[in-house]
Design a protein around this motif. Structure first.
Motif: not given
Lengths: 313, 475
Positions: B166-179
């Motif tokens: 499964p992919s996409g976990v980096s978005y979970m982390l980077e989206n939070r950092e950005t917010m």
């Protein structure tokens, strides 16, 4: 660290240094072509020779023309040695070794690529050239600065630094290789105004004019210029300085890994030559021969490092 | 006067008041200037470009690197909702690992008559090379991304169990950092559970799955197909965050019965390999002989217990769309409990009755390829033209066993920021679970994918979807 990563950081910094050097050399050639239009064509030709791209240029163009040379060297996508290609390659290497870099270093490389991709998207106009050349040099300095300011001093850093100094020494040696005859004593031109301009070009192409003048009270002398660029360890672009740095970094690796390899013997030999040879001895031996041999030794050392540290299988 | 909404909106009730989990956010939003938020949105995009959070689009030459659009309105989940979801995911992940062990050993589930034998024997995702192989702690799938959709206040469904890579976990982390970077004030108002522990948890889960032949602290590495892979950014990101090497096939070889990586000081053995390379490319000696992405001989090393491969080869059979329809039985068979999370009712087109039903109701159904992913090759009946329906009907009749069909779900919506303010768009949710011999850990958050096109139900990034930060509220 992975052998591939060592090769990746080494080449990333080599490509960054190369783009910066190309910008310096274009700047110097432009200066000549603007002040002495009769020398313009030979100056652009000599620039293509120094960068090793004269043949590739003639594959695309029939005559040497300043505007065409500038665009060829800065942005021609078919020219693997253009500044834009160099920045692309630096970034590809940076992506490949992303985990070995700090965020700052990666972003400096990535931003350099984004800014230049935009600046060099269209043919370069003469009026934009100064800003573009300045941006290239600044962006490269920014990468070097991020490296210096944020990276842990370990083997990764050693390979990165070696990339910078390998390329820099190579570049200075090539400039000298193409222009050596200007520095040779000649009955015809000694002390003429033409000599001074030519000598200054060499200094300008290596960004050493001011340093030279400060340290030599403004006195232009071919032998002193040659000594400055080859042997003077105060100048951060001289061959002796660059090799001192390469020897240091290889030394740290030997210490770190607890192992001296073939490349250590080779670098000691090269450094030893700089430490024990005077500029008079170099001129006696033949400036051209000395430089040619240096370029060959340098290439051999590069291959040895690649092998000793397993850049590739 | 107001038309009854067809879809459940997670932020607003039909009368325009905010649902409880969004109350504080909604108040905050009311005091914000949409133009300022749009500027913030542009800043976020610039930041993503600089960081290099891009994905490569296959076949697209010039614009080879694209950003997945990020929407800055968060998707908010309450603590109570999360408790149910995480219990349900935990149960499913345990069941999937038991199932994988069983089908590569005694196949009790087939013997018990709960799963037809041909579902395994004739399944391309079943790897005979894995028969009898027991990975450390019997963990086959270490990293699972469970795709969930919501259709009402308490209606959650599992759409897919992504058990291979499964992919996409980096978005979970980077989206939070950005917010956090853009709206620090929001996080002091609303208590959101953290997700940044994921890389540490991942490394711990991988290290806990060491093979028997590992001595000393385990050496972990991430295997990527290389910089041209669409998810390369994520591979590099995870290796970097875990502090482990990111390797490619050509960095590896088998040395003295171990898989080893070429370092500047010689070959060094790897104990746990988090691979992001598909099964078929993993070992040219066992699978695709022309693969350059894998390591010749790694399967022999694996079977000899000298390396852990995460996720294990052959886990793909657990997230196969045909097997999916048996998940309620699988959960019950291995855990002895009813499945906490519901499956979407699924018609297996291989069965004549089901096929007849699907053909009769094609315009109302979603039809998917059994082995497909990424939103490719699927039919969304209600959105399809007559011509598309006819073409799909022909494909379906030619090879019914390749398809399953599901009712078109009324996916919930969460607003996105548009130039005109908030507008509802359909979303799904992929939380991430980590399984190790010590148990299952579920990170409170996940990847919310959002269909940016008005009315669209397809959230995949390859089909123009975007992402949102996902907030799980503290109790």
């Amino acid at each position: 660290m992975l052998g591939k990563t060592a090769g990746g950081v080494f080449w990333m910094l080599r490509y960054m240094e190369r783009t910066e050097n190309t910008a310096r050399m274009i700047d110097a050639a432009l200066r000549i072509s603007l002040t002495r239009s009769s020398a313009a064509e030979s100056e652009w030709t000599s620039l293509l020779t120094t960068t090793g791209m004269l043949g590739a240029y003639y594959d695309r163009h029939s005559a040497v023309d300043g505007h065409k040379v500038i665009n060829f060297l800065l942005r021609d996508p078919t020219n693997a040695g253009s500044v834009m290609s160099g920045v692309e390659l630096a970034r590809t290497n940076a992506r490949m070794v992303r985990t070995a870099l700090t965020r700052e270093v990666w972003e400096a490389v990535n931003e350099c690529w984004m800014v230049l991709k935009d600046m060099l998207a269209r043919p370069v106009r003469e009026q934009d050239l100064p800003e573009i050349l300045q941006t290239i040099r600044q962006r490269s300095a920014f990468v070097r600065g991020s490296l210096h300011g944020t990276m842990v001093r370990n083997d990764i850093y050693d390979f990165a630094r070696m990339g910078t100094f390998f390329e820099r020494a190579d570049n200075v040696a090539r400039v000298l290789d193409v222009k050596y005859y200007i520095l040779l004593p000649s009955i015809m031109h000694v002390g003429s105004a033409s000599d001074n301009v030519q000598w200054e070009t060499i200094l300008r192409a290596t960004s050493s004019t001011r340093a030279y003048q400060t340290l030599h009270e403004g006195e232009f002398d071919s032998r002193k210029i040659a000594r400055f660029l080859i042997l003077d360890k105060r100048l951060p672009r001289s061959l002796a300085f660059c090799y001192g740095k390469i020897a240091d970094n290889l030394g740290y690796l030997a210490e770190d890994y607890g192992e001296r390899l073939e490349c250590h013997t080779m670098v000691d030999q090269i450094c030893n030559r700089f430490n024990t040879t005077s500029i008079d001895q170099i001129f006696e031996y033949g400036l051209h021969e000395f430089i040619t041999e240096f370029l060959i030794d340098s290439q051999r050392l590069g291959q040895q490092i690649e092998q000793d540290y397993r850049f590739i299988e | 006067m107001t038309e009854a909404p067809k879809y459940f909106d997670e932020m607003f009730w039909p009368d325009g008041t905010a649902r409880v989990p969004y109350a504080e956010y909604s108040d905050w939003f009311g005091t914000e200037d949409v133009r300022r938020l749009k500027r913030k949105s542009a800043q976020a995009e610039a930041l993503f470009r600089l960081t290099g959070i891009t994905f490569n689009v296959y076949g697209a030459e010039e614009a080879g690197e694209r950003l997945i659009p990020f929407d800055l309105v968060p998707r908010i989940i309450t603590a109570q909702e999360w408790t149910i979801l995480s219990r349900g995911i935990d149960q499913r992940v345990r069941a999937i690992n038991s199932f994988l062990h069983d089908i590569y050993h005694r196949q009790e589930i087939v013997r018990a008559g709960r799963l037809p034998a041909e579902m395994i024997a004739q399944n391309a995702a079943f790897l005979p090379q894995m028969i009898g192989v027991a990975p450390p702690g019997n963990i086959y799938t270490h990293i699972v991304g469970t795709d969930l959709v919501r259709t009402g206040e308490n209606e959650f469904f599992v759409l897919e169990d992504n058990a291979r890579t499964p992919s996409g976990v980096s978005y979970m982390l980077e989206n939070r950092e950005t917010m956090l970077h853009m709206f620090p004030e929001l996080f002091s108002k609303v208590k959101v559970r953290g997700v940044s522990q994921y890389p540490r948890s991942l490394r711990r889960a991988l290290s806990a799955s060491v093979p028997p032949k590992c001595e000393g602290p385990p050496t972990v590495a991430v295997l990527t197909p290389g910089i041209y892979n669409s998810a390369y950014y994520e591979h590099a990101f995870l290796a970097d965050q875990m502090g482990v090497e990111l390797v490619e096939g050509h960095d590896l070889r088998v040395v003295d019965g171990r898989v080893a990586m070429r370092t500047t000081q010689g070959y060094k053995a790897i104990d746990v390999l988090y691979r992001r390379v598909d099964d078929e490319f993993l070992d040219p000696m066992t699978f695709s002989p022309d693969s350059m992405l894998g390591v010749p001989g790694i399967m022999d090393v694996y079977r000899a217990g000298a390396i852990t491969i995460a996720n294990a080869p052959g886990t793909g059979i657990a997230d196969d769309k045909a097997i999916y329809s048996y998940m309620p039985d699988i959960v019950e068979f291995y855990t002895g409990e009813q499945a906490i999370l519901k499956n979407v009712p699924t018609h297996r087109c291989s069965e004549p009755d089901a096929l007849a039903y699907v053909l009769d109701n094609l315009a109302d159904l979603v039809v998917k390829e059994v082995h497909g992913s990424g939103g490719y090759g699927m039919l969304v009946g209600p959105a399809a033209s007559k011509k598309e329906l006819a073409a799909f009907r022909a494909k379906l009749m030619a090879a019914p066993e390749n398809y399953i069909a599901q009712p078109t779900l009324a996916l919930s919506t969460v607003p996105i920021l548009t130039n005109a303010g908030l507008a509802p768009r359909h979303v799904d949710l992929r939380p991430f679970a980590l399984a190790s011999p010590g148990g299952v850990e579920i990170i409170p958050g996940g990847l919310t994918r959002v269909a940016l096109k008005k009315g669209s139900l397809v959230v995949n990034s390859s089909q123009g979807g975007g992402t949102k930060d996902t907030w799980v509220l503290e109790d």
